[in-house]
Design a protein around this motif. Structure first.
Motif, PDB file in Angstrom:
ATOM      1  N   ARG A 191      -1.708  76.450  83.668  1.00 16.60           N
ATOM      2  CA  ARG A 191      -1.259  76.371  82.266  1.00 16.60           C
ATOM      3  C   ARG A 191      -1.741  77.575  81.455  1.00 16.60           C
ATOM      4  O   ARG A 191      -2.411  77.434  80.424  1.00 16.60           O
ATOM      5  CB  ARG A 191      -1.726  75.050  81.651  1.00 16.60           C
ATOM      6  CG  ARG A 191      -1.163  73.859  82.415  1.00 16.60           C
ATOM      7  CD  ARG A 191      -1.359  72.531  81.731  1.00 16.60           C
ATOM      8  NE  ARG A 191      -0.695  71.474  82.503  1.00 16.60           N
ATOM      9  CZ  ARG A 191      -0.647  70.200  82.168  1.00 16.60           C
ATOM     10  NH1 ARG A 191      -1.241  69.794  81.054  1.00 16.60           N
ATOM     11  NH2 ARG A 191      -0.022  69.314  82.917  1.00 16.60           N
ATOM     12  N   ASP A 192      -1.358  78.751  81.923  1.00 17.03           N
ATOM     13  CA  ASP A 192      -1.911  79.987  81.369  1.00 17.03           C
ATOM     14  C   ASP A 192      -0.882  80.833  80.616  1.00 17.03           C
ATOM     15  O   ASP A 192      -0.925  82.053  80.652  1.00 17.03           O
ATOM     16  CB  ASP A 192      -2.555  80.818  82.479  1.00 17.03           C
ATOM     17  CG  ASP A 192      -1.550  81.225  83.561  1.00 17.03           C
ATOM     18  OD1 ASP A 192      -0.450  80.658  83.607  1.00 17.03           O
ATOM     19  OD2 ASP A 192      -1.886  82.113  84.371  1.00 17.03           O
ATOM     20  N   MET A 193       0.013  80.184  79.888  1.00 13.56           N
ATOM     21  CA  MET A 193       0.960  80.946  79.073  1.00 13.56           C
ATOM     22  C   MET A 193       0.238  81.785  78.025  1.00 13.56           C
ATOM     23  O   MET A 193       0.770  82.781  77.533  1.00 13.56           O
ATOM     24  CB  MET A 193       1.966  80.005  78.411  1.00 13.56           C
ATOM     25  CG  MET A 193       2.935  79.348  79.389  1.00 13.56           C
ATOM     26  SD  MET A 193       4.094  78.213  78.579  1.00 13.56           S
ATOM     27  CE  MET A 193       5.166  79.386  77.737  1.00 13.56           C
ATOM     28  N   THR A 194      -0.993  81.407  77.693  1.00 14.65           N
ATOM     29  CA  THR A 194      -1.774  82.186  76.730  1.00 14.65           C
ATOM     30  C   THR A 194      -2.156  83.552  77.275  1.00 14.65           C
ATOM     31  O   THR A 194      -2.630  84.406  76.516  1.00 14.65           O
ATOM     32  CB  THR A 194      -3.063  81.435  76.347  1.00 14.65           C
ATOM     33  OG1 THR A 194      -3.788  81.108  77.544  1.00 14.65           O
ATOM     34  CG2 THR A 194      -2.741  80.150  75.583  1.00 14.65           C
ATOM     35  N   ALA A 195      -1.948  83.790  78.568  1.00 16.32           N
ATOM     36  CA  ALA A 195      -2.260  85.104  79.137  1.00 16.32           C
ATOM     37  C   ALA A 195      -1.456  86.210  78.468  1.00 16.32           C
ATOM     38  O   ALA A 195      -1.878  87.370  78.449  1.00 16.32           O
ATOM     39  CB  ALA A 195      -1.988  85.104  80.641  1.00 16.32           C
ATOM     40  N   PHE A 196      -0.319  85.869  77.886  1.00 19.90           N
ATOM     41  CA  PHE A 196       0.506  86.846  77.176  1.00 19.90           C
ATOM     42  C   PHE A 196       0.201  86.870  75.674  1.00 19.90           C
ATOM     43  O   PHE A 196       0.858  87.591  74.928  1.00 19.90           O
ATOM     44  CB  PHE A 196       2.000  86.539  77.373  1.00 19.90           C
ATOM     45  CG  PHE A 196       2.525  86.962  78.712  1.00 19.90           C
ATOM     46  CD1 PHE A 196       3.096  88.219  78.894  1.00 19.90           C
ATOM     47  CD2 PHE A 196       2.444  86.115  79.799  1.00 19.90           C
ATOM     48  CE1 PHE A 196       3.574  88.614  80.127  1.00 19.90           C
ATOM     49  CE2 PHE A 196       2.923  86.500  81.044  1.00 19.90           C
ATOM     50  CZ  PHE A 196       3.485  87.756  81.213  1.00 19.90           C
ATOM     51  N   ALA A 197      -0.758  86.075  75.242  1.00 20.21           N
ATOM     52  CA  ALA A 197      -0.990  85.934  73.807  1.00 20.21           C
ATOM     53  C   ALA A 197      -2.344  86.442  73.342  1.00 20.21           C
ATOM     54  O   ALA A 197      -2.471  86.894  72.197  1.00 20.21           O
ATOM     55  CB  ALA A 197      -0.843  84.469  73.403  1.00 20.21           C
ATOM     56  N   PHE A 198      -3.368  86.384  74.188  1.00 19.88           N
ATOM     57  CA  PHE A 198      -4.696  86.688  73.666  1.00 19.88           C
ATOM     58  C   PHE A 198      -4.862  88.182  73.405  1.00 19.88           C
ATOM     59  O   PHE A 198      -4.239  89.024  74.045  1.00 19.88           O
ATOM     60  CB  PHE A 198      -5.812  86.142  74.562  1.00 19.88           C
ATOM     61  CG  PHE A 198      -5.948  86.780  75.911  1.00 19.88           C
ATOM     62  CD1 PHE A 198      -6.647  87.966  76.075  1.00 19.88           C
ATOM     63  CD2 PHE A 198      -5.405  86.169  77.033  1.00 19.88           C
ATOM     64  CE1 PHE A 198      -6.798  88.537  77.314  1.00 19.88           C
ATOM     65  CE2 PHE A 198      -5.550  86.734  78.286  1.00 19.88           C
ATOM     66  CZ  PHE A 198      -6.245  87.933  78.428  1.00 19.88           C
TER      67      PHE A 198
END
Length: 500
Positions: free
Chosen positions: A412-419
């Motif tokens: 569940r690492d969609m945040t990899a494109f956000a941080f």
């Protein structure tokens, strides 16, 4: 108040009542003992899960040496571990965890609320990786309330936070060992750290004073193989009990003898990504990124590189996540469309890109395949192979590349494109807003719908080219039981394994 609880004592009693005795097996030196040998390809770059990026470290240490308050099972359900139960306030901001009173570190020191607070504060400090700090982002305060209660207050509701707590961000380490934690991990799990022979193996030993279900093996060796064919040979010759993930799927037929081997085929959370450096002048243009997506025949790539094993996905969501949508048709193989977009971008001739990849089984073969396909649309690709340590330094940290290929196995690492500071240098305020909206959504249905929007936005923006999802292909000797077929956490969890 809502309560999520389960009696760890009851679970332990049930599990202990059905434990099988571990049989003896020769170890690597031919000596008799309860030893488990596991073949692995991804080496750790250090042993501190908080400050070291990469999947190699949690693969060995998570749940085996280090424990978390909660744990995710093979069906993605959140279960108690160090926390026997937890309360959530009506506004979804305050989490109160009750700790297992018998838990202690390998040193014998009791695992207290103060130790949990110290570990968590370290995990959200400046020394932590950017991704782990980002996962702690929703948290306002972490406090001990007595010896066995931890109260964590969020600044905003978060669907993802408790799930993330089951991973590296949530490990509880012995504060007395913080100074040497990158070479000597110190946790509360069923195994203790014995030895790290860099590039060769990591040895774990059973923890005789473990507070929970005892370890089933006296010694466990995670043995590293740069050459996957050498790992296959070791399995075939009886030197290994388990291949943790077969990285030469073309060789699967070697393990069809059911009297000698058991084959498990499932899925993972490992999106194999052709990543773009959005700081690269040419790749800032969405038309160039879209052209590259159209120029690559992903189905043919999987056939050539991974024997057709592993589904196509189309965005940064594995098939096991509730918000998965089939976006594989967004960029069908269309070299003519690729050339057209490159022409519109003013890049119809002379575009040269550096494709720097780690020496991992899927990456160099995929890079060579992609270089040939991009050559057909007028793009020159210079492929450079790096050992994983150099890749972490030069690509992940210094952003010194145009394109790269790596499997992102974090769940569940969609945040990899956000941080902030992500190594793709991808910045899209609309995408970040969708992730925040999903995380604070009133219901899980709203969360799912919003994350589907975010996944489609990534695809529309050609933020990367998602090549395929790594399958889980595990080979064991027939006497090994307890294998999790779908590998949806970062851990190769030894706690379920037994022999006999």
């Amino acid at each position: 108040m809502r309560r999520s609880s389960l009696s760890v004592a009851v679970i332990l009693a049930l599990v202990v009542s059905v434990l099988l005795s571990a049989c003896t097996r020769p170890d690597a030196n031919g000596e008799s003992g309860s030893t488990l040998n596991i073949g692995v390809t991804t080496k750790p770059d250090g042993l501190d899960l908080i400050t070291v990026a990469g999947a190699g470290t949690p693969f060995v240490l998570l749940y085996n040496i280090y424990e978390t308050l909660v744990k995710v099972d093979s069906d993605a359900n959140i279960k108690p571990l160090l926390a026997t139960e937890w309360d959530v306030s009506d506004d979804n901001l305050v989490y109160t965890f009750s700790l297992e009173p018998n838990a202690k570190f390998a040193s014998g020191t009791p695992l207290t609320a103060e130790a949990v607070v110290a570990s968590f504060e370290r995990a959200r400090s400046d020394s932590a990786t950017a991704q782990i700090r980002d996962e702690w982002g929703p948290v306002s305060t972490i406090e001990a309330d007595g010896e066995h209660t931890v109260v964590i207050t969020l600044s905003r509701p978060s669907h993802a936070w408790l799930y993330d707590l089951s991973g590296p961000m949530g490990i509880v380490a012995d504060p007395a060992g913080f100074d040497d934690i990158n070479t000597v991990p110190v946790g509360s799990g069923p195994y203790t750290f014995e030895k790290w022979d860099e590039g060769s193996f990591i040895q774990l030993k059973s923890n005789p004073s473990y507070w929970g279900t005892p370890a089933r093996f006296d010694d466990v060796f995670f043995r590293y193989y740069a050459d996957p064919n050498a790992m296959n040979a070791a399995m075939l010759s009886g030197q290994l009990d388990i291949i943790s993930n077969l990285t030469v799927p073309q060789s699967l037929e070697q393990f069809q003898d059911e009297s000698r081997f058991t084959v498990y085929e499932g899925t993972t959370t490992g999106e194999v990504v052709l990543g773009f450096n959005h700081g690269s002048e040419a790749l800032k243009d969405v038309k160039v990124r879209q052209a590259i997506n159209y120029a690559i025949d992903r189905k043919a790539l999987v056939e050539a590189v991974w024997a057709g094993k592993g589904p196509l996905i189309g965005s940064h969501v594995p098939t096991t996540d509730p918000w998965y949508d089939d976006l594989t048709g967004a960029y069908p193989f269309d070299p003519a469309k690729a050339r057209e977009l490159l022409k519109e971008a003013g890049q119809e001739t002379g575009l040269t890109l550096r494709l720097r990849v780690p020496v991992l089984p899927y990456a160099p073969p995929s890079a060579r395949f992609i270089a040939e396909q991009l050559k057909d649309v007028g793009v020159t690709v210079n492929v450079e192979e790096l050992d994983f340590g150099r890749w972490l330094e030069q690509v992940y940290s210094n952003h010194d590349y145009d394109m790269t290929i790596v499997a992102h196995v974090e769940p569940r690492d969609m945040t990899a494109f956000a941080f902030e500071g992500n190594y793709w240098q991808y910045k899209n305020p609309e995408y970040n807003a969708l992730l925040e909206q999903a995380d604070t959504a009133a219901t899980e249905e709203e969360q799912t719908a919003t994350l589907r929007q975010a996944a489609k936005l990534l695809s529309d923006d050609a933020a990367a080219d998602w090549l395929f999802l790594l399958p889980s292909i595990i080979i064991t000797t027939p006497d090994i039981s307890g294998i999790q077929v779908n590998q949806i956490s970062l851990s190769f969890d030894l706690t379920m394994l037994a022999r006999g």
